[in-house]
Scaffold this active site. Structure first.
Site, PDB file in Angstrom:
ATOM      1  N   GLY A   1       0.706  -1.779   0.481  1.00 40.63           N
ATOM      2  CA  GLY A   1      -0.021  -0.131  -0.155  1.00 40.63           C
ATOM      3  C   GLY A   1       0.691   1.234   0.023  1.00 40.63           C
ATOM      4  O   GLY A   1       1.955   1.228  -0.220  1.00 40.63           O
ATOM      5  N   ARG A   2       0.688   2.607   0.723  1.00 38.82           N
ATOM      6  CA  ARG A   2       0.897   3.852   0.430  1.00 38.82           C
ATOM      7  C   ARG A   2       2.738   3.179   1.384  1.00 38.82           C
ATOM      8  O   ARG A   2       3.351   4.098   0.833  1.00 38.82           O
ATOM      9  CB  ARG A   2       0.382   4.549   1.725  1.00 38.82           C
ATOM     10  CG  ARG A   2      -0.593   5.271   0.712  1.00 38.82           C
ATOM     11  CD  ARG A   2      -0.648   6.468   1.548  1.00 38.82           C
ATOM     12  NE  ARG A   2      -2.197   5.801   2.083  1.00 38.82           N
ATOM     13  CZ  ARG A   2      -3.815   5.567   2.788  1.00 38.82           C
ATOM     14  NH1 ARG A   2      -4.136   5.916   1.713  1.00 38.82           N
ATOM     15  NH2 ARG A   2      -3.958   4.642   3.824  1.00 38.82           N
ATOM     16  N   ILE A   3       2.490   2.979   2.245  1.00 37.30           N
ATOM     17  CA  ILE A   3       3.969   2.573   2.985  1.00 37.30           C
ATOM     18  C   ILE A   3       5.153   1.695   2.344  1.00 37.30           C
ATOM     19  O   ILE A   3       6.103   1.728   2.092  1.00 37.30           O
ATOM     20  CB  ILE A   3       3.642   2.322   4.430  1.00 37.30           C
ATOM     21  CG1 ILE A   3       2.966   3.390   5.524  1.00 37.30           C
ATOM     22  CG2 ILE A   3       5.292   2.167   5.229  1.00 37.30           C
ATOM     23  CD1 ILE A   3       2.675   3.029   6.756  1.00 37.30           C
TER      24      ILE A   3
ATOM     25  N   SER B   1       0.726  -8.738  -2.200  1.00 38.19           N
ATOM     26  CA  SER B   1      -0.113  -8.275  -1.376  1.00 38.19           C
ATOM     27  C   SER B   1      -2.078  -8.212  -2.200  1.00 38.19           C
ATOM     28  O   SER B   1      -2.007  -8.483  -2.907  1.00 38.19           O
ATOM     29  CB  SER B   1      -0.072  -6.286  -2.422  1.00 38.19           C
ATOM     30  OG  SER B   1      -0.253  -5.702  -1.600  1.00 38.19           O
ATOM     31  N   ARG B   2      -2.436  -8.236  -1.049  1.00 35.74           N
ATOM     32  CA  ARG B   2      -4.373  -8.829  -1.089  1.00 35.74           C
ATOM     33  C   ARG B   2      -3.779  -9.680  -2.206  1.00 35.74           C
ATOM     34  O   ARG B   2      -4.253  -9.693  -3.230  1.00 35.74           O
ATOM     35  CB  ARG B   2      -4.699  -7.717  -1.644  1.00 35.74           C
ATOM     36  CG  ARG B   2      -4.783  -6.443  -0.250  1.00 35.74           C
ATOM     37  CD  ARG B   2      -5.549  -5.387  -1.226  1.00 35.74           C
ATOM     38  NE  ARG B   2      -5.276  -4.597  -0.586  1.00 35.74           N
ATOM     39  CZ  ARG B   2      -6.370  -3.242   0.214  1.00 35.74           C
ATOM     40  NH1 ARG B   2      -7.588  -3.688  -0.228  1.00 35.74           N
ATOM     41  NH2 ARG B   2      -5.713  -2.336   1.257  1.00 35.74           N
TER      42      ARG B   2
ATOM     43  N   SER C   1       4.428  -2.402  11.532  1.00 31.85           N
ATOM     44  CA  SER C   1       2.965  -2.508  11.162  1.00 31.85           C
ATOM     45  C   SER C   1       2.090  -2.223  12.515  1.00 31.85           C
ATOM     46  O   SER C   1       2.474  -0.909  12.892  1.00 31.85           O
ATOM     47  CB  SER C   1       2.464  -3.508  10.406  1.00 31.85           C
ATOM     48  OG  SER C   1       1.687  -3.259   9.641  1.00 31.85           O
TER      49      SER C   1
ATOM     50  N   GLU D   1       2.114  -4.760  22.989  1.00 32.12           N
ATOM     51  CA  GLU D   1       1.962  -3.337  23.391  1.00 32.12           C
ATOM     52  C   GLU D   1       1.379  -2.553  24.578  1.00 32.12           C
ATOM     53  O   GLU D   1       0.448  -3.318  24.997  1.00 32.12           O
ATOM     54  CB  GLU D   1       2.358  -2.271  22.371  1.00 32.12           C
ATOM     55  CG  GLU D   1       2.987  -2.363  21.417  1.00 32.12           C
ATOM     56  CD  GLU D   1       2.741  -1.782  20.217  1.00 32.12           C
ATOM     57  OE1 GLU D   1       2.412  -0.865  20.801  1.00 32.12           O
ATOM     58  OE2 GLU D   1       3.101  -2.029  19.325  1.00 32.12           O
TER      59      GLU D   1
ATOM     60  N   HIS E   1       7.413   1.786  18.902  1.00 33.88           N
ATOM     61  CA  HIS E   1       6.504   2.750  18.002  1.00 33.88           C
ATOM     62  C   HIS E   1       6.655   3.948  17.776  1.00 33.88           C
ATOM     63  O   HIS E   1       5.542   4.746  18.216  1.00 33.88           O
ATOM     64  CB  HIS E   1       5.495   2.199  18.873  1.00 33.88           C
ATOM     65  CG  HIS E   1       4.088   2.043  17.674  1.00 33.88           C
ATOM     66  ND1 HIS E   1       3.164   1.032  18.032  1.00 33.88           N
ATOM     67  CD2 HIS E   1       4.071   2.658  16.518  1.00 33.88           C
ATOM     68  CE1 HIS E   1       1.645   0.670  17.002  1.00 33.88           C
ATOM     69  NE2 HIS E   1       2.569   1.990  16.195  1.00 33.88           N
ATOM     70  N   ILE E   2       8.254   4.143  16.693  1.00 30.19           N
ATOM     71  CA  ILE E   2       7.581   5.946  16.294  1.00 30.19           C
ATOM     72  C   ILE E   2       7.542   5.539  14.673  1.00 30.19           C
ATOM     73  O   ILE E   2       8.519   6.956  14.516  1.00 30.19           O
ATOM     74  CB  ILE E   2       9.767   6.225  17.302  1.00 30.19           C
ATOM     75  CG1 ILE E   2      10.144   5.191  16.669  1.00 30.19           C
ATOM     76  CG2 ILE E   2       9.171   5.898  18.621  1.00 30.19           C
ATOM     77  CD1 ILE E   2      11.474   5.640  16.808  1.00 30.19           C
ATOM     78  N   GLY E   3       7.215   5.019  15.337  1.00 30.84           N
ATOM     79  CA  GLY E   3       6.924   5.063  13.463  1.00 30.84           C
ATOM     80  C   GLY E   3       6.542   6.277  12.383  1.00 30.84           C
ATOM     81  O   GLY E   3       7.404   7.389  11.643  1.00 30.84           O
TER      82      GLY E   3
HETATM   83  C1  GLV Z   1       0.374   4.370  14.107  1.00 28.09           C
HETATM   84  O1  GLV Z   1       0.884   2.936  14.212  1.00 28.09           O
HETATM   85  C2  GLV Z   1      -0.443   4.303  12.834  1.00 28.09           C
HETATM   86  O2  GLV Z   1      -1.463   3.221  12.524  1.00 28.09           O
HETATM   87  O3  GLV Z   1      -0.363   5.359  12.831  1.00 28.09           O
END
Ligand code: GLV
Length: 307
Positions: A155-157, A176-177, A225, A255, A273-275
């Site tokens: 997808g986008r990411i 993907s899918r 993700s 988490e 979790h700093i994406g």
């Molecule tokens: C972060 O994990 C988000 O889903 O934006």
């Protein structure tokens, strides 16, 4: 009377600024592990809310306050929300796609580089010894050049990660899918596997014990993700057995807890979790979430509805 909007955490100021004129805004301190009871209490007087990705927006919570009309989840992922219940009850749910794509793709590359080039181990060594000694055989890692990157979820990411990886000379394949390379082939032939699918019932433990066994010996796993995509105990086993050479993780199965077995491993790079944690992305997310609330109460259609 102005509608009540509850912010379940301290979000970037732009959210409050956009809401200040038209709403009564109540901001709660950021809290990671709220129970359903706590959510019900916090949302008791809310007409709308901006929520954290860890807030449990279950059927029970969503149906506890008949005035709650919109939930703007401050994340692109919305696995914390019972979407079917929201739809049935008639609560609009929105997310914050797009603005965090580049930040998350950057972090994915950062984790890939950190684990494959052993950057964190090197940092720890210099801090511990106070010295920098060049040795022909020290901290040898793996080149990204000419390695196959298997992206699960294009997808986008995932696409933004692919674009960056080409520049590093990687060969990129994807699943993907149901499109792209079959999952089994991707797992068996990739030097690095990176996860970019949302968490759903179908993707939970997509990397389970069998998938890990299928992965190429000496390969790496990157996850920016959602933690439950990976069976973490099986991942620890695969690392301990030397089947995987390393992992770069931004997200964890339980988490905010992190499996202690991961903490012990030098071949795992772990970040909290700093994406999307850039000023640009977080401000963009706050702007989107608050704008959805403003639009809703002006009777304008949502721009990023997931219901
Ligand atoms: C972060 O994990 C988000 O889903 O934006």
């Amino acid at each position: 009377m102005k509608p009540n909007i509850v912010l379940t955490a301290a979000f970037p100021a732009v959210a409050r600024d956009l809401l200040a004129n038209d709403f009564e805004v109540v901001e709660h301190p950021t809290e990671q592990s709220r129970s359903e009871e706590e959510m019900i209490t916090i949302l008791a007087d809310a007409d709308g809310a901006i929520t954290l990705l860890s807030d449990p927006l279950t059927r029970r919570v969503l149906s506890s306050n008949p005035n709650l009309a919109i939930v703007a989840n401050f994340a692109v992922g919305y696995n914390n929300v019972d979407i079917e219940a929201a739809r049935e009850i008639g609560i609009v749910v929105t997310n914050t796609p797009g603005v965090l794509t580049e930040a998350t793709a950057d972090l994915t590359m950062g984790l890939m580089l950190a684990v494959m080039r052993r950057i964190v181990e090197g940092d720890a060594e210099v801090r511990a010894t106070g010295r920098c000694e060049w040795e022909p055989l020290k901290l040898l890692g793996s080149s990204l050049q000419a390695k196959r990157l298997g992206i699960i979820g294009m997808g986008r990411i995932g696409s933004a990660v692919a674009a960056r990886s080409y520049v590093f000379g990687m060969e990129v394949v994807h699943h993907s899918r149901g499109r792209g390379m079959p999952l089994e082939e991707l797992l068996a032939t990739s030097d690095v596997v990176s996860l970019h699918v949302p968490l759903t019932a179908a993707t939970r433990h997509i990397i389970d014990r069998d998938a890990l066994a299928m992965m190429k010996k000496g390969s790496y796993l990157i996850n920016t993700s959602r933690g439950p995509l990976v069976d973490e105990a099986a991942l620890c086993d695969a690392l301990e057995a030397g089947h995987l050479r390393g992992a770069g993780l931004d997200v964890y199965e339980d988490e905010p807890a992190v499996n202690p077995r991961l903490l012990e491993r030098k071949d795992v790079v772990i970040v909290p979790h700093i994406g999307s944690a850039t000023e640009e992305a977080r401000n963009g997310m706050a702007r989107i979430a608050a704008t959805e609330i403003v639009r809703f109460f002006r009777k304008q259609p949502p721009l990023h509805a997931v219901t």
